[in-house]
Design an enzyme around this catalytic site. Sequence first.
Site, short mmCIF file in Angstrom:
data_model
loop_
_atom_site.label_atom_id
_atom_site.label_comp_id
_atom_site.label_asym_id
_atom_site.label_seq_id
_atom_site.Cartn_x
_atom_site.Cartn_y
_atom_site.Cartn_z
N CYS A 123 0.85 -1.19 0.00
CA CYS A 123 0.00 0.00 0.00
C CYS A 123 0.89 1.25 0.00
O CYS A 123 1.80 1.37 0.82
CB CYS A 123 -0.90 0.00 1.24
SG CYS A 123 -1.81 1.53 1.41
N CYS A 171 -0.57 6.21 6.94
CA CYS A 171 -1.91 5.91 7.46
C CYS A 171 -1.82 5.20 8.80
O CYS A 171 -2.49 5.57 9.76
CB CYS A 171 -2.68 5.07 6.44
SG CYS A 171 -4.11 4.22 7.10
N CYS A 211 -2.85 -0.34 8.96
CA CYS A 211 -2.51 -1.76 8.77
C CYS A 211 -1.10 -2.03 9.28
O CYS A 211 -0.13 -2.04 8.51
CB CYS A 211 -2.59 -2.12 7.29
SG CYS A 211 -4.24 -1.98 6.61
N CYS A 257 -8.67 1.67 -0.78
CA CYS A 257 -7.92 1.07 0.31
C CYS A 257 -8.17 -0.43 0.24
O CYS A 257 -9.28 -0.87 -0.03
CB CYS A 257 -8.44 1.63 1.63
SG CYS A 257 -8.07 0.62 3.06
N GLN A 313 -20.34 -5.05 14.00
CA GLN A 313 -19.03 -5.62 13.69
C GLN A 313 -18.63 -5.20 12.27
O GLN A 313 -19.45 -5.24 11.36
CB GLN A 313 -19.10 -7.14 13.79
CG GLN A 313 -19.35 -7.64 15.20
CD GLN A 313 -18.10 -7.64 16.06
OE1 GLN A 313 -17.02 -7.26 15.62
NE2 GLN A 313 -18.24 -8.06 17.31
N ASP A 331 -18.65 -10.98 26.21
CA ASP A 331 -17.88 -10.36 25.13
C ASP A 331 -17.47 -8.95 25.55
O ASP A 331 -17.93 -7.96 24.99
CB ASP A 331 -18.77 -10.33 23.87
CG ASP A 331 -18.03 -9.85 22.64
OD1 ASP A 331 -16.80 -9.65 22.71
OD2 ASP A 331 -18.69 -9.66 21.59
N CYS A 379 -11.43 -9.46 22.41
CA CYS A 379 -10.60 -8.81 21.39
C CYS A 379 -9.22 -8.50 21.96
O CYS A 379 -8.46 -7.75 21.37
CB CYS A 379 -11.29 -7.55 20.87
SG CYS A 379 -11.71 -6.39 22.15
N1 SAH Z 1 -21.34 -8.60 21.78
C1 SAH Z 1 -21.42 -7.45 20.94
C2 SAH Z 1 -20.62 -6.23 21.41
C3 SAH Z 1 -19.23 -6.49 21.94
S1 SAH Z 1 -18.27 -5.04 22.18
C4 SAH Z 1 -21.09 -7.79 19.51
O1 SAH Z 1 -20.51 -8.83 19.22
O2 SAH Z 1 -21.43 -7.01 18.62
C5 SAH Z 1 -18.34 -4.82 23.93
C6 SAH Z 1 -19.61 -4.18 24.41
O3 SAH Z 1 -19.53 -4.05 25.84
C7 SAH Z 1 -19.86 -2.78 23.88
O4 SAH Z 1 -21.14 -2.74 23.29
C8 SAH Z 1 -19.81 -1.87 25.14
O5 SAH Z 1 -20.72 -0.80 25.09
C9 SAH Z 1 -20.18 -2.85 26.22
N2 SAH Z 1 -19.73 -2.53 27.59
C10 SAH Z 1 -18.58 -1.91 27.96
N3 SAH Z 1 -18.47 -1.87 29.29
C11 SAH Z 1 -19.58 -2.48 29.79
C12 SAH Z 1 -20.03 -2.76 31.11
N4 SAH Z 1 -19.32 -2.40 32.20
N5 SAH Z 1 -21.20 -3.42 31.26
C13 SAH Z 1 -21.92 -3.79 30.18
N6 SAH Z 1 -21.54 -3.55 28.91
C14 SAH Z 1 -20.38 -2.91 28.71
#
Ligand code: SAH
Length: 390
Positions: A13, A19, A22, A96, A220, A319, A346
């Site tokens: 790139c 940028c 990446c 991109c 996502q 998550d 993540c």
């Molecule tokens: N499971 C979803 C989002 C994951 S991202 C998906 O796959 O699309 C993590 C999420 O946690 C975000 O939406 C964020 O707003 C939320 N979050 C962050 N801190 C938090 C907390 N203390 N309690 C509840 N949710 C929270």
Amino acid sequence: MSNTKDNIKRGSCPVYKKCGGCQLQNLTYQEQLAFKQKKVSKFLSQFCKVQPIIGMENPFHYRNKVQAAFRTDRNGRIISGVYQSGTHRIVGIDECMIEDAIADKIIVTVRKMLKSFKLTTYDEDAQRGFLRHILVKRGFATNEVMLVLVTGTPVFPSKNNFVKAITKEFPEIKTVVQNINPYRTNLVLGDVQKILYGKGYIEDILCGCKFRISPKSFYQINPIQTEVLYGKAIEFAKLKGNETVLDTYCGIGTIGIIAAKNGAGSVIGVELNKDAVKDAVQNARANDLKNIRFYQGDAGEFMEVASEEDEKPDVVFMDPPRAGSDKKFLSSLIKMSPKTVVYISCNPETMARDLYYLTQNSTYKVKKIQPVDMFPHTSHIETVALLTKS
Ligand code: SAH
């Protein structure tokens, strides 16, 4: 450039360095996957064998959400692109390799249209002018496109003709929104929005469920790999029907909704962000689901109260954001003692910390660890882990 993974040239790139988006582009895709595998293993192989990372067949143009900043240079030329990392200078970009190609084409077309419509770009220093940013989102499954024009001022001269022209050129644009952001801020979107065309949102389909995407809602950014990731999460949960499921840190409800469609008896979603919870409620309705409810609040607080009330869910999906979960959440989870915990993360480092806490303070064992490459060419890694009671 050819679009097969064997043909990636290292650092091919032209704006790779400026940028900064990446970080791994100096590696071939195979080397990137090996790098990520090693990183996940470093943090997580202490718990169980780490499965080989699932990469993309075609690791290009996967981003369904594309943003561009606009500026006029000293010679009166309009440029659009991204901020040079760590600065407010704009690196001009027409295409991109990780962004959706249609979104890139729309941005270039809008840029070319500005002059003929006598529209200016916004000058952050003078706080004058019109167009600041463009945000394009595309539903890969539905091919519905949302165009958001972020402007410094509310007045939009020849608005109707502009909308007519851009939607004629790109019939896949189903909605156009003007977002007004007159503030001195790094945030792209302001508070006030006007729908100029269509419904103000688009829809996409993920794992057979419909999701509404509005300008501000979280979704996502790599839908192809999100299906892989959620598919693994659902597979790990082994839902047979009638299970009580918690979807914690649920965002707009994606995982819980997919679980509710895939045999869960009842689902409760918990999320801190109010707007995301509103979207989650809409999404449940759009999928005709009656067996799912959402709570707005801190996930740790929710778990503490629920465990004190002796709630006994069968499966808990978690998550959390990059920082991971907290002690309140984890100790309440142990108290609730669900048969199955599916942890999506993540950040392998905080995931390791949380898995360590869970396995040290209870009889939970980590049974599976699956990394998924959601963000090729960047250094980000997504991992899903399965815990069950031994
Ligand atoms: N499971 C979803 C989002 C994951 S991202 C998906 O796959 O699309 C993590 C999420 O946690 C975000 O939406 C964020 O707003 C939320 N979050 C962050 N801190 C938090 C907390 N203390 N309690 C509840 N949710 C929270």
